[in-house]
Design an enzyme around this catalytic site. Structure first.
Site, PDB file in Angstrom:
ATOM      1  N   GLY A 170      -0.821   5.236  -1.327  1.00 52.22           N
ATOM      2  CA  GLY A 170      -0.784   6.706  -1.315  1.00 52.22           C
ATOM      3  C   GLY A 170      -1.475   7.289  -2.528  1.00 52.22           C
ATOM      4  O   GLY A 170      -2.677   7.125  -2.711  1.00 52.22           O
ATOM      5  N   LYS A 193      -5.392   3.105   6.802  1.00 52.82           N
ATOM      6  CA  LYS A 193      -5.317   1.669   6.460  1.00 52.82           C
ATOM      7  C   LYS A 193      -5.512   0.786   7.679  1.00 52.82           C
ATOM      8  O   LYS A 193      -6.030  -0.323   7.579  1.00 52.82           O
ATOM      9  CB  LYS A 193      -4.002   1.340   5.759  1.00 52.82           C
ATOM     10  CG  LYS A 193      -2.745   1.817   6.477  1.00 52.82           C
ATOM     11  CD  LYS A 193      -2.184   3.069   5.857  1.00 52.82           C
ATOM     12  CE  LYS A 193      -1.309   3.801   6.854  1.00 52.82           C
ATOM     13  NZ  LYS A 193      -0.250   4.550   6.277  1.00 52.82           N
ATOM     14  N   LYS A 224      -2.135  -3.160   4.281  1.00 49.69           N
ATOM     15  CA  LYS A 224      -2.460  -2.823   2.885  1.00 49.69           C
ATOM     16  C   LYS A 224      -2.735  -4.080   2.050  1.00 49.69           C
ATOM     17  O   LYS A 224      -3.668  -4.093   1.254  1.00 49.69           O
ATOM     18  CB  LYS A 224      -1.318  -1.996   2.295  1.00 49.69           C
ATOM     19  CG  LYS A 224      -1.238  -0.595   2.945  1.00 49.69           C
ATOM     20  CD  LYS A 224       0.050   0.116   2.586  1.00 49.69           C
ATOM     21  CE  LYS A 224       0.099   1.509   3.195  1.00 49.69           C
ATOM     22  NZ  LYS A 224       1.440   2.112   3.112  1.00 49.69           N
ATOM     23  N   GLU A 231      -9.470   5.067  -1.091  1.00 48.07           N
ATOM     24  CA  GLU A 231      -8.427   4.934  -2.117  1.00 48.07           C
ATOM     25  C   GLU A 231      -7.028   5.188  -1.556  1.00 48.07           C
ATOM     26  O   GLU A 231      -6.055   4.506  -1.906  1.00 48.07           O
ATOM     27  CB  GLU A 231      -8.719   5.932  -3.252  1.00 48.07           C
ATOM     28  CG  GLU A 231      -7.753   5.890  -4.406  1.00 48.07           C
ATOM     29  CD  GLU A 231      -7.746   4.540  -5.113  1.00 48.07           C
ATOM     30  OE1 GLU A 231      -8.747   4.172  -5.712  1.00 48.07           O
ATOM     31  OE2 GLU A 231      -6.700   3.843  -5.054  1.00 48.07           O
ATOM     32  N   ILE A 255      -1.261   6.448  -5.615  1.00 47.23           N
ATOM     33  CA  ILE A 255      -1.477   5.537  -6.750  1.00 47.23           C
ATOM     34  C   ILE A 255      -2.924   5.055  -6.761  1.00 47.23           C
ATOM     35  O   ILE A 255      -3.406   4.551  -5.751  1.00 47.23           O
ATOM     36  CB  ILE A 255      -0.589   4.270  -6.634  1.00 47.23           C
ATOM     37  CG1 ILE A 255       0.863   4.643  -6.400  1.00 47.23           C
ATOM     38  CG2 ILE A 255      -0.744   3.386  -7.855  1.00 47.23           C
ATOM     39  CD1 ILE A 255       1.734   3.433  -6.054  1.00 47.23           C
ATOM     40  N   GLY A 286       8.987  12.604   6.421  1.00 46.10           N
ATOM     41  CA  GLY A 286       7.538  12.493   6.677  1.00 46.10           C
ATOM     42  C   GLY A 286       6.875  11.265   6.090  1.00 46.10           C
ATOM     43  O   GLY A 286       5.656  11.213   5.972  1.00 46.10           O
TER      44      GLY A 286
HETATM   45  N1  HSE Z   1       4.247   4.940   6.487  1.00 48.45           N
HETATM   46  C1  HSE Z   1       3.582   4.675   5.255  1.00 48.45           C
HETATM   47  C2  HSE Z   1       4.621   4.305   4.225  1.00 48.45           C
HETATM   48  C3  HSE Z   1       2.800   5.875   4.831  1.00 48.45           C
HETATM   49  O1  HSE Z   1       5.801   4.525   4.480  1.00 48.45           O
HETATM   50  O2  HSE Z   1       4.271   3.782   3.175  1.00 48.45           O
HETATM   51  C4  HSE Z   1       1.859   5.620   3.708  1.00 48.45           C
HETATM   52  O3  HSE Z   1       0.900   4.659   4.013  1.00 48.45           O
END
Ligand code: HSE
Length: 411
Positions: A129, A100, A200, A124, A131, A182
């Site tokens: 993520g 992103k 985003k 995408e 979605i 993670g």
């Molecule tokens: N660090 C990001 C989050 C990962 O927590 O949404 C996904 O873009």
């Protein structure tokens, strides 16, 4: 058989390889031929990988390989991702990315190169993520004028806020847990300061309104100043605090875009989106509200979106998918000080209530059982943010301490 390369074997990259290998038959059925991972670029060693013999540390092994038609960039960050992606596109290879930061910083330029080279640049996984949101917005909802896009776009901060709301967990403990699971970025400041959500919403705004919106033109606030007291006041006001990325089309052709924590009313569709889940509401003139919900972070959800783009690229090796916007100069973006919202304010000091009333006029006081005697929390009427800042300063000059202030989301 279509040969692909994957640049990066971290959380998402290893997930992409895993899905391509474990879902081989399923993907074959969709594409009608095999997707073959020919090269994986990473500086580290992965001797236990089932495709250990296909790893390389040299980008030239990918760029110079004419059989490789699709390249997946899941390295993250701008360098060397930007250079590598640009060179792949110019070499006539389609590129799929989950990055992103890259799309928000260079999307317009990379889309233009892809158009010129008649290849695809798909991303995408860069928003939400697992979605689906980029494809639905660029294809399924294309008949709509998009009035507004608002969402919980960062899994880490949503996870932290959920733990604070539901378990009374301290901010730092919840962040540590998100890192262990993670979800968090390598530098968690990108999550907790709102930069990730900003990238985003910039991508979604560019897509919705056709002009690139750069992150540095968007007012961005993170969640580091949110306290358990604010969480409790929000509860007393029938709201939850969420980090919201939002863009709204205004009548004069401008857009009002922001990333900030907001009080989200319990009745809002975004209020019950918890933990690492993301939720995105798109308000179209024909469809009304359409809400997308799912896991916005994590290895396999994100890799799932990347692999779907890979299949799309493999299916369209000779044609371009329609996904495009032009460069933007920021002139279509409303000054954040002109953006209108009601504000929650928590204050302390002698005669704080009467001073707040004389400064802000009509306010609604929020009560909390265990509040200190000199603490007053209230919600103002709607006003431009610049006006709020002036009034806040006046209150502070009148010996009232403003402990926190959070927008009331119109969601
Ligand atoms: N660090 C990001 C989050 C990962 O927590 O949404 C996904 O873009």
């Amino acid at each position: 058989m279509v040969s692909v390369a994957i640049m990066g074997h971290g959380v998402v990259g290893s997930g992409v390889a895993e899905i391509l290998l474990t879902h081989k038959q399923k993907l074959f059925a969709s594409l009608g031929e095999e997707v073959y991972i020919k090269k994986v670029l990473d500086l580290r060693e992965f001797p236990d990988s089932p495709i250990a013999d296909r790893f390389t540390k040299d980008f030239n092994d990918i760029i110079n390989d004419l059989e490789i038609r699709v390249v997946v960039e899941v390295m993250g960050g701008l360098n060397p991702a930007y250079d590598f992606v640009k060179r792949c596109l110019k070499a006539g290879k389609s590129v799929v990315t989950s990055n992103k930061e890259l799309v928000a910083a260079h999307g317009a330029e990379l889309l233009a190169i892809a158009k010129e080279e008649n290849v695809n640049f798909l991303f995408e996984a860069s928003v939400g993520g697992g979605i689906p949101i980029i494809r639905p917005m660029s294809q399924c909802l294309v008949a709509n004028i998009v009035y507004e896009v608002a969402g919980i776009l960062n899994g880490t901060t949503n996870f932290i806020l959920t733990k604070m709301i539901e378990e009374g967990m301290q901010f730092e403990d919840a962040l540590k847990l998100a890192q262990d699971l993670g979800f968090a970025e390598r530098n968690p400041a990108a999550d907790i300061e709102g930069f990730d959500a900003c990238r985003k919403i910039c991508i979604l705004a560019s897509l919705a309104y056709g002009k690139h919106v750069y992150p540095d033109s968007v007012h961005t606030e993170g969640i580091t100043k949110i306290t358990l007291d604010d969480v409790k006041y929000a509860e007393a006001y029938n709201c939850v605090i969420k980090l919201i990325g939002k863009v709204k089309k205004l009548g004069d052709g401008k857009i009002d875009i922001i990333v900030a924590p907001m009080f989200v009313p319990n009745k809002s569709q975004l209020a019950n989106i918890d933990n690492e889940f993301n939720g995105i509401m798109v308000r179209g003139d024909c469809t009304g509200d359409v809400v997308f919900y799912g896991k916005g972070a994590g290895k396999l959800p994100t890799a799932s979106a990347v692999v779907a783009d890979v299949i799309d690229c493999c299916k369209h090796l000779k044609t371009r998918k329609y996904l495009y916007w032009t460069d933007g100069d920021g002139k279509n973006i409303l000054d954040y000080k002109d953006s209108v919202a009601a504000m929650y304010v928590r204050t302390s000091g002698k005669d704080a209530l009467s001073k707040a009333e004389s400064t802000f006029g009509n306010i609604s006081v929020i009560k909390k059982d265990d509040a200190p005697a000199d603490e007053v929390a209230f919600v103002t009427e709607e006003m431009p943010y610049g006006e709020f800042l002036n009034k806040k300063e006046a209150l502070e000059n009148n010996d009232v301490k403003v402990l926190s202030s959070i927008r009331i989301g119109d969601l």
